[in-house]
Design a protein around this motif. Structure first.
Motif, PDB file in Angstrom:
ATOM      1  N   SER A 317      32.626  10.657 -48.140  1.00  0.00           N
ATOM      2  CA  SER A 317      32.173   9.802 -49.235  1.00  0.00           C
ATOM      3  C   SER A 317      31.515   8.538 -48.685  1.00  0.00           C
ATOM      4  CB  SER A 317      33.354   9.420 -50.128  1.00  0.00           C
ATOM      5  OG  SER A 317      32.925   8.594 -51.193  1.00  0.00           O
ATOM      6  N   VAL A 318      30.300   8.243 -49.140  1.00  0.00           N
ATOM      7  CA  VAL A 318      29.553   7.061 -48.694  1.00  0.00           C
ATOM      8  C   VAL A 318      28.958   6.356 -49.910  1.00  0.00           C
ATOM      9  CG1 VAL A 318      28.978   8.108 -46.467  1.00  0.00           C
ATOM     10  CG2 VAL A 318      27.404   8.375 -48.394  1.00  0.00           C
ATOM     11  N   ASP A 319      28.475   5.120 -49.702  1.00  0.00           N
ATOM     12  CA  ASP A 319      27.894   4.375 -50.821  1.00  0.00           C
ATOM     13  C   ASP A 319      26.398   4.128 -50.649  1.00  0.00           C
ATOM     14  OD1 ASP A 319      27.887   2.540 -48.793  1.00  0.00           O
ATOM     15  OD2 ASP A 319      29.091   1.015 -49.816  1.00  0.00           O
ATOM     16  N   TRP A 320      25.781   4.776 -49.641  1.00  0.00           N
ATOM     17  CA  TRP A 320      24.365   4.505 -49.401  1.00  0.00           C
ATOM     18  C   TRP A 320      23.454   5.699 -49.726  1.00  0.00           C
ATOM     19  CZ3 TRP A 320      23.636   8.329 -46.011  1.00  0.00           C
ATOM     20  CH2 TRP A 320      24.642   8.615 -45.079  1.00  0.00           C
ATOM     21  N   MET A 321      23.984   6.780 -50.253  1.00  0.00           N
ATOM     22  CA  MET A 321      23.127   7.894 -50.687  1.00  0.00           C
ATOM     23  C   MET A 321      22.598   7.587 -52.091  1.00  0.00           C
ATOM     24  SD  MET A 321      22.741  10.266 -48.359  1.00  0.00           S
ATOM     25  CE  MET A 321      22.558  11.938 -48.965  1.00  0.00           C
ATOM     26  N   ASP A 322      21.854   6.501 -52.190  1.00  0.00           N
ATOM     27  CA  ASP A 322      21.456   5.971 -53.494  1.00  0.00           C
ATOM     28  C   ASP A 322      19.939   5.893 -53.658  1.00  0.00           C
ATOM     29  OD1 ASP A 322      20.943   3.987 -51.663  1.00  0.00           O
ATOM     30  OD2 ASP A 322      21.825   2.362 -52.837  1.00  0.00           O
ATOM     31  N   SER A 323      19.216   6.807 -53.017  1.00  0.00           N
ATOM     32  CA  SER A 323      17.750   6.783 -53.095  1.00  0.00           C
ATOM     33  C   SER A 323      17.271   6.843 -54.539  1.00  0.00           C
ATOM     34  CB  SER A 323      17.164   7.959 -52.307  1.00  0.00           C
ATOM     35  OG  SER A 323      17.517   7.888 -50.944  1.00  0.00           O
ATOM     36  N   THR A 324      16.202   6.087 -54.834  1.00  0.00           N
ATOM     37  CA  THR A 324      15.613   6.114 -56.166  1.00  0.00           C
ATOM     38  C   THR A 324      14.868   7.437 -56.370  1.00  0.00           C
ATOM     39  OG1 THR A 324      13.535   5.131 -55.420  1.00  0.00           O
ATOM     40  CG2 THR A 324      15.309   3.613 -56.050  1.00  0.00           C
ATOM     41  N   GLN A 325      14.413   7.671 -57.596  1.00  0.00           N
ATOM     42  CA  GLN A 325      13.666   8.897 -57.887  1.00  0.00           C
ATOM     43  C   GLN A 325      12.405   9.003 -57.029  1.00  0.00           C
ATOM     44  OE1 GLN A 325      12.955   8.952 -62.126  1.00  0.00           O
ATOM     45  NE2 GLN A 325      14.963   9.816 -62.572  1.00  0.00           N
ATOM     46  N   GLU A 326      11.715   7.868 -56.841  1.00  0.00           N
ATOM     47  CA  GLU A 326      10.508   7.865 -56.014  1.00  0.00           C
ATOM     48  C   GLU A 326      10.835   8.210 -54.562  1.00  0.00           C
ATOM     49  OE1 GLU A 326       7.429   4.562 -57.196  1.00  0.00           O
ATOM     50  OE2 GLU A 326       9.447   3.797 -57.549  1.00  0.00           O
ATOM     51  N   GLU A 327      11.925   7.626 -54.045  1.00  0.00           N
ATOM     52  CA  GLU A 327      12.323   7.865 -52.658  1.00  0.00           C
ATOM     53  C   GLU A 327      12.760   9.308 -52.451  1.00  0.00           C
ATOM     54  OE1 GLU A 327      13.826   3.220 -52.059  1.00  0.00           O
ATOM     55  OE2 GLU A 327      15.267   4.833 -52.377  1.00  0.00           O
ATOM     56  N   VAL A 328      13.500   9.846 -53.414  1.00  0.00           N
ATOM     57  CA  VAL A 328      13.948  11.241 -53.331  1.00  0.00           C
ATOM     58  C   VAL A 328      12.749  12.184 -53.357  1.00  0.00           C
ATOM     59  CG1 VAL A 328      15.196  13.080 -54.538  1.00  0.00           C
ATOM     60  CG2 VAL A 328      16.230  10.818 -54.324  1.00  0.00           C
ATOM     61  N   ALA A 329      11.798  11.940 -54.266  1.00  0.00           N
ATOM     62  CA  ALA A 329      10.616  12.799 -54.369  1.00  0.00           C
ATOM     63  C   ALA A 329       9.808  12.770 -53.075  1.00  0.00           C
ATOM     64  CB  ALA A 329       9.757  12.348 -55.551  1.00  0.00           C
ATOM     65  N   PHE A 330       9.715  11.613 -52.455  1.00  0.00           N
ATOM     66  CA  PHE A 330       8.994  11.446 -51.189  1.00  0.00           C
ATOM     67  C   PHE A 330       9.653  12.279 -50.085  1.00  0.00           C
ATOM     68  CE2 PHE A 330       7.663   8.411 -47.647  1.00  0.00           C
ATOM     69  CZ  PHE A 330       6.335   8.818 -47.660  1.00  0.00           C
ATOM     70  N   TRP A 331      10.978  12.212 -50.019  1.00  0.00           N
ATOM     71  CA  TRP A 331      11.750  12.969 -49.007  1.00  0.00           C
ATOM     72  C   TRP A 331      11.642  14.476 -49.256  1.00  0.00           C
ATOM     73  CZ3 TRP A 331      13.575  11.439 -44.514  1.00  0.00           C
ATOM     74  CH2 TRP A 331      14.575  12.158 -43.867  1.00  0.00           C
ATOM     75  N   GLN A 332      11.746  14.886 -50.523  1.00  0.00           N
ATOM     76  CA  GLN A 332      11.657  16.307 -50.861  1.00  0.00           C
ATOM     77  C   GLN A 332      10.289  16.884 -50.525  1.00  0.00           C
ATOM     78  OE1 GLN A 332      12.810  16.126 -55.006  1.00  0.00           O
ATOM     79  NE2 GLN A 332      14.885  16.889 -54.555  1.00  0.00           N
ATOM     80  N   GLU A 333       9.239  16.097 -50.743  1.00  0.00           N
ATOM     81  CA  GLU A 333       7.886  16.558 -50.412  1.00  0.00           C
ATOM     82  C   GLU A 333       7.753  16.778 -48.912  1.00  0.00           C
ATOM     83  OE1 GLU A 333       3.192  15.354 -51.222  1.00  0.00           O
ATOM     84  OE2 GLU A 333       4.812  14.045 -51.930  1.00  0.00           O
ATOM     85  N   MET A 334       8.369  15.889 -48.116  1.00  0.00           N
ATOM     86  CA  MET A 334       8.349  16.070 -46.671  1.00  0.00           C
ATOM     87  C   MET A 334       9.090  17.342 -46.260  1.00  0.00           C
ATOM     88  SD  MET A 334      10.298  13.886 -43.702  1.00  0.00           S
ATOM     89  CE  MET A 334      11.813  14.751 -44.175  1.00  0.00           C
ATOM     90  N   MET A 335      10.238  17.595 -46.900  1.00  0.00           N
ATOM     91  CA  MET A 335      11.037  18.781 -46.575  1.00  0.00           C
ATOM     92  C   MET A 335      10.281  20.076 -46.884  1.00  0.00           C
ATOM     93  SD  MET A 335      14.809  17.558 -47.977  1.00  0.00           S
ATOM     94  CE  MET A 335      15.570  19.152 -47.667  1.00  0.00           C
ATOM     95  N   SER A 336       9.455  20.049 -47.919  1.00  0.00           N
ATOM     96  CA  SER A 336       8.765  21.269 -48.350  1.00  0.00           C
ATOM     97  C   SER A 336       7.407  21.457 -47.675  1.00  0.00           C
ATOM     98  CB  SER A 336       8.580  21.248 -49.872  1.00  0.00           C
ATOM     99  OG  SER A 336       7.757  20.160 -50.265  1.00  0.00           O
ATOM    100  N   ALA A 337       6.975  20.475 -46.872  1.00  0.00           N
ATOM    101  CA  ALA A 337       5.660  20.574 -46.225  1.00  0.00           C
ATOM    102  C   ALA A 337       5.810  20.267 -44.736  1.00  0.00           C
ATOM    103  CB  ALA A 337       4.672  19.609 -46.876  1.00  0.00           C
ATOM    104  N   ALA A 338       6.401  21.214 -44.003  1.00  0.00           N
ATOM    105  CA  ALA A 338       6.651  21.025 -42.571  1.00  0.00           C
ATOM    106  C   ALA A 338       5.364  20.757 -41.812  1.00  0.00           C
ATOM    107  CB  ALA A 338       7.362  22.252 -42.003  1.00  0.00           C
ATOM    108  N   ASN A 339       5.448  19.870 -40.830  1.00  0.00           N
ATOM    109  CA  ASN A 339       4.343  19.529 -39.924  1.00  0.00           C
ATOM    110  C   ASN A 339       3.171  18.835 -40.608  1.00  0.00           C
ATOM    111  OD1 ASN A 339       5.523  20.675 -37.505  1.00  0.00           O
ATOM    112  ND2 ASN A 339       5.080  22.694 -38.395  1.00  0.00           N
ATOM    113  N   GLU A 340       3.379  18.332 -41.834  1.00  0.00           N
ATOM    114  CA  GLU A 340       2.313  17.633 -42.545  1.00  0.00           C
ATOM    115  C   GLU A 340       2.732  16.190 -42.831  1.00  0.00           C
ATOM    116  OE1 GLU A 340       0.884  19.504 -46.048  1.00  0.00           O
ATOM    117  OE2 GLU A 340       0.810  21.515 -45.171  1.00  0.00           O
ATOM    118  N   TRP A 341       1.794  15.264 -42.636  1.00  0.00           N
ATOM    119  CA  TRP A 341       2.065  13.872 -42.986  1.00  0.00           C
ATOM    120  C   TRP A 341       2.069  13.713 -44.512  1.00  0.00           C
ATOM    121  CZ3 TRP A 341       4.026  10.428 -39.881  1.00  0.00           C
ATOM    122  CH2 TRP A 341       3.768  10.458 -38.503  1.00  0.00           C
ATOM    123  N   ILE A 342       3.115  13.092 -45.024  1.00  0.00           N
ATOM    124  CA  ILE A 342       3.228  12.790 -46.451  1.00  0.00           C
ATOM    125  C   ILE A 342       3.078  11.294 -46.620  1.00  0.00           C
ATOM    126  CG2 ILE A 342       4.634  13.016 -48.529  1.00  0.00           C
ATOM    127  CD1 ILE A 342       3.806  15.676 -47.213  1.00  0.00           C
TER     128      ILE A 342
END
Length: 351
Positions: A317-342
């Motif tokens: 349990s941690v208190d810093w997994m609090d990314s906003t919707q914009e931050e989460v979407a940015f991270w998810q886009e990186m995860m789904s597009a390997a080897n590409e700059w986002i």
């Protein structure tokens, strides 16, 4: 938290993709130390009592020593937390806002079994008067629980820009419920322009000599716009980075300092290796912007890139997994597009 470490260069010859690439090994799968690097004003609040009572304090600024002093005298008629035993164990905590980092936190001793505690303690901040005047003082009262389940008892916020500094006398102030502005951090701190990329293990092919044996996360910090101006000449800013939950020196990297500019251009790339694909679900890249000073650096704002699950990292349990919707979407886009700059523009926040 004051980040007094000297400047470190990460321009290793090992990586020649850009002139300012940093390489760092951080085996996220083996990380066991878990701690948040920036805490909220209300972290650890487990109580549900209504704010009541008053607090007596005085403010002063020592020009000679460049020190802000909060003289906490006493409280009266605080709320009772443990109704069965009819007791509260109160202490007073102060923050300078909008900086909610640990470096801005001070607190008194705990007075047990009383709703009328007497402290007569001075909480001190080494800070320039000019910087102090653009901040607010958040003074809150808390019940101390032996298991860390502390309860919020009330607070008061003081706008230091409009404070009468000739008034050095102790005065009584009513305690109020928590401030929505402090909870939500609704203040503009600037915008970070950056790109991120994930390189999975072995994804570049066997013929590539620099094919990473484990995955890599690349973070290209381009620039920041509209930073808080702490002095007439601007700010001397730098960006520091951790991959949480690792807050050790192994995880720590930072850019150079850009002086006297509220729109600094960093153009600095950071590389973390040892990243397995499954680590992307539990790790969080924390980028924070700081104003550099000789004694103490001042927190300006930050972002957290991750899935923002809100609770667990590697099953803890941690208190810093609090990314906003914009931050989460940015991270998810990186995860789904390997080897590409986002690419992205993300607003800085109080964390």
């Amino acid at each position: 938290e004051s980040d007094t470490a000297s400047e470190i260069s990460f321009q290793f010859n090992k990586h020649k993709k850009t002139p300012s690439i940093g390489s760092h090994s951080s085996d996220m799968a083996s990380v066991s130390s878990v701690s948040g690097s920036v805490l909220s004003v209300y972290s650890g609040d487990f109580g549900s009592v209504d704010a009541q009572g008053t607090v007596e304090f005085a403010l002063d600024y020592d020009e000679k020593n460049r020190e802000f002093q909060v003289h906490v005298s006493q409280c009266k008629d605080l709320a009772v937390v443990d109704e069965k035993k009819g007791r509260s164990d109160p202490y007073v905590k102060t923050y300078l806002l909008p900086d909610k980092a640990r470096m801005g936190k001070r607190k008194t001793s705990v007075k047990k079994r009383t709703v009328n505690p007497i402290y007569n303690e001075v909480l001190r901040y080494k800070i320039e008067k000019m910087v102090l005047l653009i901040q607010k003082l958040n003074l809150s009262v808390w019940h101390n629980d032996p298991l860390g389940r502390n309860s919020f008892l009330g607070e008061i916020e003081v706008d230091l820009a409009s404070w009468d500094w000739s008034n050095r006398k102790l005065n009584w102030y009513p305690l109020k419920p928590r401030s929505l502005s402090a909870v939500n951090g609704v203040d503009h701190r600037g915008v970070m322009n950056l790109s991120i990329k994930y390189v999975p293990p072995g994804s570049l092919g066997k013929m590539r000599p620099k094919n990473p044996p484990s995955g890599e996360v690349h973070i290209w910090v381009k620039d920041v716009k509209d930073l808080l101006q702490l002095r007439p000449s601007g700010v001397d800013s730098f960006v520091k980075c951790y991959v949480l939950p690792d807050t050790s020196k192994k995880s720590y990297q930072k850019t150079r300092v850009i002086k006297r500019d509220t729109n600094p251009v960093f153009n600095h790339t950071i590389v973390y290796d040892g990243f397995h694909t499954e680590d992307l679900k539990d790790a969080c890249v924390e980028l924070t912007v700081w104003d550099h000073e000789k004694l103490t650096n001042h927190f300006l704002g930050g972002i957290r890139l991750g899935l923002g699950t809100g609770s667990l990292s590697y099953g803890i349990s941690v208190d810093w997994m609090d990314s906003t919707q914009e931050e989460v979407a940015f991270w998810q886009e990186m995860m789904s597009a390997a080897n590409e700059w986002i690419e992205g523009l993300l607003p800085l926040r109080s964390l």
